[in-house]
Design an enzyme around this catalytic site. Sequence first.
Site, PDB file in Angstrom:
ATOM      1  N   LYS A  88       0.821  -1.212   0.000  1.00 46.04           N
ATOM      2  CA  LYS A  88       0.000   0.000   0.000  1.00 46.04           C
ATOM      3  C   LYS A  88       0.861   1.270   0.000  1.00 46.04           C
ATOM      4  CE  LYS A  88      -0.816   0.490   4.998  1.00 46.04           C
ATOM      5  NZ  LYS A  88      -0.122   1.767   5.158  1.00 46.04           N
ATOM      6  N   THR A  89       2.003   1.248   0.682  1.00 46.71           N
ATOM      7  CA  THR A  89       2.866   2.440   0.697  1.00 46.71           C
ATOM      8  C   THR A  89       3.352   2.758  -0.714  1.00 46.71           C
ATOM      9  OG1 THR A  89       3.592   1.963   2.955  1.00 46.71           O
ATOM     10  CG2 THR A  89       4.961   3.450   1.665  1.00 46.71           C
TER      11      THR A  89
ATOM     12  N   ASP B  30      -3.909   7.639   4.716  1.00 45.69           N
ATOM     13  CA  ASP B  30      -3.438   6.272   4.957  1.00 45.69           C
ATOM     14  C   ASP B  30      -4.017   5.756   6.280  1.00 45.69           C
ATOM     15  OD1 ASP B  30      -2.043   3.918   4.685  1.00 45.69           O
ATOM     16  OD2 ASP B  30      -0.106   4.754   5.275  1.00 45.69           O
ATOM     17  N   GLU B  31      -4.092   4.441   6.418  1.00 45.93           N
ATOM     18  CA  GLU B  31      -4.573   3.782   7.648  1.00 45.93           C
ATOM     19  C   GLU B  31      -5.925   4.368   8.071  1.00 45.93           C
ATOM     20  OE1 GLU B  31      -3.161   1.218   8.585  1.00 45.93           O
ATOM     21  OE2 GLU B  31      -0.987   1.318   8.345  1.00 45.93           O
TER      22      GLU B  31
ATOM     23  N   GLN C 133      -7.434  -4.852   9.906  1.00 45.64           N
ATOM     24  CA  GLN C 133      -6.332  -4.437  10.781  1.00 45.64           C
ATOM     25  C   GLN C 133      -6.734  -3.280  11.692  1.00 45.64           C
ATOM     26  OE1 GLN C 133      -2.187  -4.701   9.062  1.00 45.64           O
ATOM     27  NE2 GLN C 133      -3.329  -4.701   7.131  1.00 45.64           N
TER      28      GLN C 133
ATOM     29  N   ARG D 262       2.712 -10.203  10.587  1.00 46.65           N
ATOM     30  CA  ARG D 262       3.998  -9.510  10.730  1.00 46.65           C
ATOM     31  C   ARG D 262       5.133 -10.413  10.263  1.00 46.65           C
ATOM     32  NH1 ARG D 262       2.220  -5.375   9.863  1.00 46.65           N
ATOM     33  NH2 ARG D 262       0.363  -6.630   9.533  1.00 46.65           N
TER      34      ARG D 262
END
Length: 750
Positions: free
Chosen positions: A41-42, A228-229, A259, A617
Amino acid sequence: MNEQFFFDTNEIFRDLNPQQREAVNCLDGPLLVMAGAGSGKTRVLTCRLANLIAQGISPRNILAITFTNKAANEMKSRAERLIGAPARDIVLSTFHSFCARLLRREIEITGEFNRNFAIYDASDSRTLIRQCVADLNLDIKIFDTVHLKISDLKNNLIDVAQYRESLSSRRNAYFQNVALIYEQYQKALRENNALDFDDLIFDAVRIFQDYPDVLERYRERFQYISIDEYQDTNVAQYVLTNLLAAKYKNICVVGDADQSIYGWRGADMRNIMNFEHDYPGARVILLEQNYRSTQTILNAANAVIENNFDRKPKSLWTRNEDGEKIHFALCATDKLEAATVAREIRRLVTRENFMYNEIALLYRTNAQSRTFEERFMQEAIPYVIIGGLKFYDRREIKDILAYLHVINNPRDNVHLMRIINVPKRGLGATNLNRLTQIAAEAGLSVFELVADSRLLGQIDGLSPRFRANIKQFVAMMMSFMESARDLSVDNLIRVVLDESGYMQMLKENSEDGKAENLSRIENIGAFVNSAHDFVELNPNGTLEDFLNHVALITDLDTVDEEDSRVKLMTVHAAKGLEFPVVFVVGMEDGLFPHSNSLDDEAELEEERRACYVALTRAEKKLYITAAERRMSFGKTRDQEISRFVDEIPRECLDGSTHAYKPVPMKITPRYKPPTAHRAAQTSTPKPAPVKKSSAAAKNVTWHVGDQINHKLWGMGTIMAVDGKYITIQFTNPKIGMKIFVAQAAPIAKI
């Protein structure tokens, strides 16, 4: 007017998968990108920013919000590599950094603060609230929860007047006291010319709502917005975003409902779930290809999260290899769990050539770290705790920062009182408290009072020695304020350390053999280095800019991924990070999922999302451990394997590998039978069963203001009804406010 830049757009789209390419190419109108863990996504956000500029959008018209300064800097660096200098003009920052800059320019319009306001961190805020509690002669025990309550109110954009109005028909003493403290706290912040962290967004929203011309300027400036997020935004951040985006509706939000794990601190998953309702016609793109983990790890994570009911369907996949099975170990006790993990880390380093910094250990609660720390020390395994005492929270750093705050803002009583007698200057607490009281009665800051020799001379009962010492302190601070006009921040800090006597105090104590002070001297040196780095990156940066920079540093910004030690952290602190090897420990019902969530379907789903975050993770190796018996409050208790382990398909787990046997050795772990819907591969996933209460059986209709009784937590009041969810504020301040699925909540109407 839009500017035209010329770039090689092939470079922007290079190696993007079809879904990523679609997101990068969608520039106008509302866009929702549901980006699974490790789905790049970044990169998508960065390439989309570059593409906006490549298509003629002025970088000055672009606002991009992330949740850490580290992520913002990484995105800006990547964008600059793609398109060069124009990327520098994009406003790319966190919510709090953006609002802090906005308020520096606009806050004086309110007539309540000067633009050189201080930003109080959580510690400063607690100090001020504790003082307010004392000033109101209230029970200091209320302090334990009231600062969290005030933060929650601000995150929900509820000011003092609105909160008092919501209490008009209620006589609950706790809430009435919260209102008193909230009002006193806001008054004290104004007197100190200070904002707390929550105020940064709260006050930015208020300015936009109260001053339409200011809002219009910012709407015209930022015609393209990326967030973002988005699943982690709270009410205040949600309102701020939508105020800015309302005119042009060129808003792209990126996130993953699976998330969303910060509900306990105000994040509202409904913001991302309702995006299509807020922006009809919005395009929705799913990023499901994972570039981080093995397929086995993803299969386990997908299987767990599918048990959540409140989500948008999504399934991660990867072109990476299947990888090893997940290593599961059930240990007899928590101490043996720590021994098992330590032994396996040692084997990974000595036999499989992993580095210590490639390994992370994740737990649900901070208290779990102690057993592992003790074992790691015995085994000489280097480790660092992420999310423990932050560098800028250390006493010596906060002392020097307090000097800088007062130099920048003499009205700041909280920071002044921290350092007025540090080092010791013969300024006793009794006289200082008296000065504080006199200053408050006169409507002055303490510094304004003591800096006025005429006013100071009118105060009876102060000894000549005290008067001489306070005058010497004032002269020193005035000298620092003068120096601040000419010196760089790092050189100003050196002057403060020398002339205040602070460094000499540390050196004298270290000569007495106090190792703690040697460490504090080293920390001071590191602080000067950080100021020097700031000056090099910001040649025109002011003291105010530096204090802004320090105040807005987040936990993740301080994570050093190159640190050659095993990382220990909570699952919540691990979000946004990734490691080749991950241990998820303490996988037991009542621990993970936490006991507080077991009677609340909404909270249980958030716990499951936290498990999903923990599993994803891991890049190559994933370990899960549990203990049959665990020490808690001095008593040994029997534990049950977490229901989340049950939800992982058996074929993903390896509990009998030769490399990872529990200590003492067990041939295989103990499994519970798989749930019915897991055994039936084609059936629709269902949420975990929740025991129906008498209220649910009666199909009660709930209304705001209804009084309830919870079978475990006692009395409470319905604060909000939103579809199938109800929000309850419990009378017991330790329970606070919680959200339930109405028909499953174990409550009865009174």
